[in-house]
Design a protein around this motif. Structure first.
Motif, PDB file in Angstrom:
ATOM      1  N   VAL A   9     -11.375   5.020  -7.285  1.00 48.38           N
ATOM      2  CA  VAL A   9     -10.749   5.728  -6.172  1.00 48.38           C
ATOM      3  C   VAL A   9     -11.842   6.514  -5.457  1.00 48.38           C
ATOM      4  O   VAL A   9     -12.872   6.839  -6.045  1.00 48.38           O
ATOM      5  N   ASP A  10     -11.615   6.818  -4.172  1.00 49.39           N
ATOM      6  CA  ASP A  10     -12.640   7.550  -3.430  1.00 49.39           C
ATOM      7  C   ASP A  10     -12.547   9.043  -3.738  1.00 49.39           C
ATOM      8  O   ASP A  10     -11.726   9.477  -4.562  1.00 49.39           O
ATOM      9  N   ALA A  24       0.950   4.149  -2.762  1.00 50.86           N
ATOM     10  CA  ALA A  24       0.718   5.542  -2.415  1.00 50.86           C
ATOM     11  C   ALA A  24       1.849   6.416  -2.931  1.00 50.86           C
ATOM     12  O   ALA A  24       1.632   7.514  -3.467  1.00 50.86           O
ATOM     13  N   ILE A  67       0.835  -1.198   0.000  1.00 47.95           N
ATOM     14  CA  ILE A  67       0.000   0.000   0.000  1.00 47.95           C
ATOM     15  C   ILE A  67       0.870   1.249   0.000  1.00 47.95           C
ATOM     16  O   ILE A  67       0.621   2.219  -0.697  1.00 47.95           O
ATOM     17  N   ARG A  68       1.968   1.226   0.830  1.00 42.53           N
ATOM     18  CA  ARG A  68       2.855   2.387   0.856  1.00 42.53           C
ATOM     19  C   ARG A  68       3.507   2.622  -0.498  1.00 42.53           C
ATOM     20  O   ARG A  68       3.655   3.756  -0.949  1.00 42.53           O
ATOM     21  N   GLN A 112     -11.321  11.446  -2.228  1.00 41.20           N
ATOM     22  CA  GLN A 112      -9.999  12.019  -1.937  1.00 41.20           C
ATOM     23  C   GLN A 112      -8.902  11.468  -2.859  1.00 41.20           C
ATOM     24  O   GLN A 112      -7.737  11.832  -2.729  1.00 41.20           O
ATOM     25  N   ASP A 153     -13.431   8.316 -10.228  1.00 38.07           N
ATOM     26  CA  ASP A 153     -13.456   8.722  -8.815  1.00 38.07           C
ATOM     27  C   ASP A 153     -14.879   8.818  -8.286  1.00 38.07           C
ATOM     28  O   ASP A 153     -15.825   9.075  -9.028  1.00 38.07           O
ATOM     29  N   LYS A 166      -9.490   2.467  -4.019  1.00 37.18           N
ATOM     30  CA  LYS A 166     -10.432   1.526  -3.432  1.00 37.18           C
ATOM     31  C   LYS A 166     -10.030   0.112  -3.865  1.00 37.18           C
ATOM     32  O   LYS A 166      -9.194  -0.058  -4.768  1.00 37.18           O
ATOM     33  N   ARG A 217      -8.017   8.260  -3.060  1.00 39.46           N
ATOM     34  CA  ARG A 217      -7.359   7.080  -2.497  1.00 39.46           C
ATOM     35  C   ARG A 217      -7.885   5.818  -3.185  1.00 39.46           C
ATOM     36  O   ARG A 217      -9.088   5.666  -3.384  1.00 39.46           O
ATOM     37  N   THR A 272      -4.397   8.680 -12.138  1.00 39.15           N
ATOM     38  CA  THR A 272      -4.979   7.405 -11.721  1.00 39.15           C
ATOM     39  C   THR A 272      -4.915   6.384 -12.846  1.00 39.15           C
ATOM     40  O   THR A 272      -4.599   5.205 -12.623  1.00 39.15           O
TER      41      THR A 272
END
Length: 492
Positions: free
Chosen positions: A353-354, A8, A4-5, A356, A333, A360, A358, A77
């Motif tokens: 993605v949400d 990100a 996940i890191r 923000q 999004d 999903k 991020r 994205t």
């Protein structure tokens, strides 16, 4: 957590690059036409059956909501997920706000962003300007437009972006009165006029029939049969939101696609088929139903996690039809709770993605699909032997590299006493598949909600893959890679 890191960090880097300013092209700039890059299953699929069916994304960029910044985020994205095609609306009503006067500022910027990102734009053109139907201040945008006016606008639009868009789709969901209040005949005239303008302005571009929301409906049959619109288009586009705005179960995608394919063979044999909008939300109404038009059966449906499962299996079902040339999932999004939408709040919860930005679980599912199946593959179901119960769906694909990809799940449940879908799901099955693989192949299973390899109880013994354990809320996805052949040793 480490994965996940890393994701990100990658997204942050891509977003930073996306924020770099991109100057819009000079007014009237034209790009020399090139060979059309869009895939065509009719043209490109060889006798060996291999075909690359792209899996793109779709979204909206309304001019009143900072569309340039949103597209920068969306392109970041797309790069992170691996998608290469972006379908979006070009609003006639927002560009030609007065007869013959065009405001291209936003679209010059958006087309420049797409071009610089190396993404293929798939624009659809729609919505009648207010000045054409001034007597209806509420629904002017979905009223039938003068075909001559539409043709002139299409000429101006396609000439301006000649060579920058490989296709132009004419309208959106004309079989849905949310978007079109005219007759079939009126729409046929609009398409024919628009198609002539596209071909005159950019002969290399493909003309796409506005996406149909109801499959092989009386509207589409009349359009292609009585009015013979198939002669004017290169692509027939379909939409599908099974289990969200449509009570049909996801396993109905193949039959619905095949029904339109049969109609196309009769009325537009040269046309390719696209599934240019399909989606699945992670939202329910207060009573538990996903919408007033659909229902749920089990408690896990329309959750973040199951949206990922639904995304992957819908893509597999679309690919397994061997009828489509392209798909685009809607949308990128999620939207803020206060943002207005056409229809219900499902429109705010379809993203990968949400709000923000991020990722999903659906983001990871699409990225995994891009890695495994958005390459030249062929359906290998006929070369596999499945040992499973009647509720199980299994599809097998082969890549040119020799990889075999297997996807298996329990079909969506039908009906139920509670349309709010609060029931548990006791269904299970243990599956085995005899695969077209040689000895020594290596098995890797994946979790679609993370995209990561996972431990599995399934065992590959020669060509037999056994011990695939399925539950209603899960999907089994695995890649079987052929045994690596060591290069011959060189003598001294």
């Amino acid at each position: 957590m480490l994965a996940i890191r890393r994701l990100a960090a990658a997204l942050a880097l891509v977003l930073a690059c996306a924020r770099a300013p991109v100057p819009p092209p000079a007014s009237g700039t034209e790009t020399a036409p090139a060979a059309n890059p869009l895939p065509s299953r009719q043209r490109d699929q060889g006798p060996d059956g291999f075909f690359l069916q792209p899996a793109g994304l779709a979204d909206d960029y309304p001019e009143e909501s900072a569309p340039v910044e949103k597209m920068k985020r969306d392109l970041a994205t797309m790069r992170a997920v691996g998608a290469q095609q972006l379908r979006f609306a070009v609003g006639w009503d927002s560009i030609e706000t007065e007869p013959g006067k065009y405001d291209w500022k936003v679209w010059d910027a958006l087309f420049a962003l797409v071009r610089e990102a190396g993404v293929t734009p798939l624009p659809y053109v729609c919505y009648t300007p207010r000045w054409l139907t001034p007597a209806d201040p509420k629904d002017f945008w979905r009223r039938p437009a003068d075909p001559g006016r539409f043709a002139r606008f299409m000429s101006a639009l396609v000439q301006r972006y000649r060579g920058q868009a490989p296709s132009w789709e004419l309208w959106n969901e004309p079989d849905n009165d949310y978007y079109w209040l005219g007759t079939v005949e009126e729409f046929a005239k609009l398409v024919e006029a628009g198609a002539r303008s596209v071909r005159a302005a950019d002969p290399a571009a493909r003309v796409v029939l506005g996406g149909m929301s109801k499959g092989r409906s009386p509207f589409l049959e009349e359009l292609l049969g009585r009015y013979q619109v198939g002669r004017s288009v290169d692509v027939i586009s379909l939409h599908g939101y099974l289990e969200t705005w449509d009570s049909g179960r996801s396993e109905e995608y193949p039959a619905r696609i095949e029904a339109v394919a049969r109609l196309a063979r009769e009325t537009a044999p040269q046309a390719d088929l696209w599934l240019a909008e399909f989606g699945y939300s992670n939202w329910r109404m207060p009573d538990g139903r996903p919408s007033q038009w659909s229902y749920a059966v089990h408690g896990y449906e329309h959750t973040d996690r199951f949206q990922a499962v639904a995304l992957f299996r819908a893509h597999v079902l679309a690919l397994a039809t061997q009828r489509l040339s392209l798909t685009t999932w809607y949308r990128i999004d999620d939207l803020p709770p206060a943002e207005g939408v056409i229809g219900d709040d499902n429109n705010k919860h379809l993203g990968i993605v949400d709000e923000q930005g991020r990722p999903k679980p659906a983001f990871h599912a699409l990225r995994l699909y891009e890695q495994l199946l958005a390459r030249p593959v062929r359906l290998a179901d006929a070369r596999a032997q499945v040992y499973a119960g009647g509720q199980t769906i299994v599809h097998v694909f082969e890549a040119r590299s020799g990889d075999v990809v297997v996807a298996a799940w329990l079909r969506s449940a039908v009906g139920g006493d509670d349309p709010g879908g609060r029931a548990g799901d006791p269904r299970e099955d243990t599956v085995a598949v005899r695969l077209p693989v040689g000895p020594g192949a290596e098995l890797t299973a994946f979790d679609v909600t993370t995209g990561d390899p996972v431990r599995t109880d399934a065992v590959l013994d020669g060509s037999l893959l056994s011990g695939i354990h399925l539950r209603g809320d899960s999907i089994f996805v695995a890649r079987i890679a052929p045994k690596a052949v060591s290069p011959p040793r060189q003598g001294r």
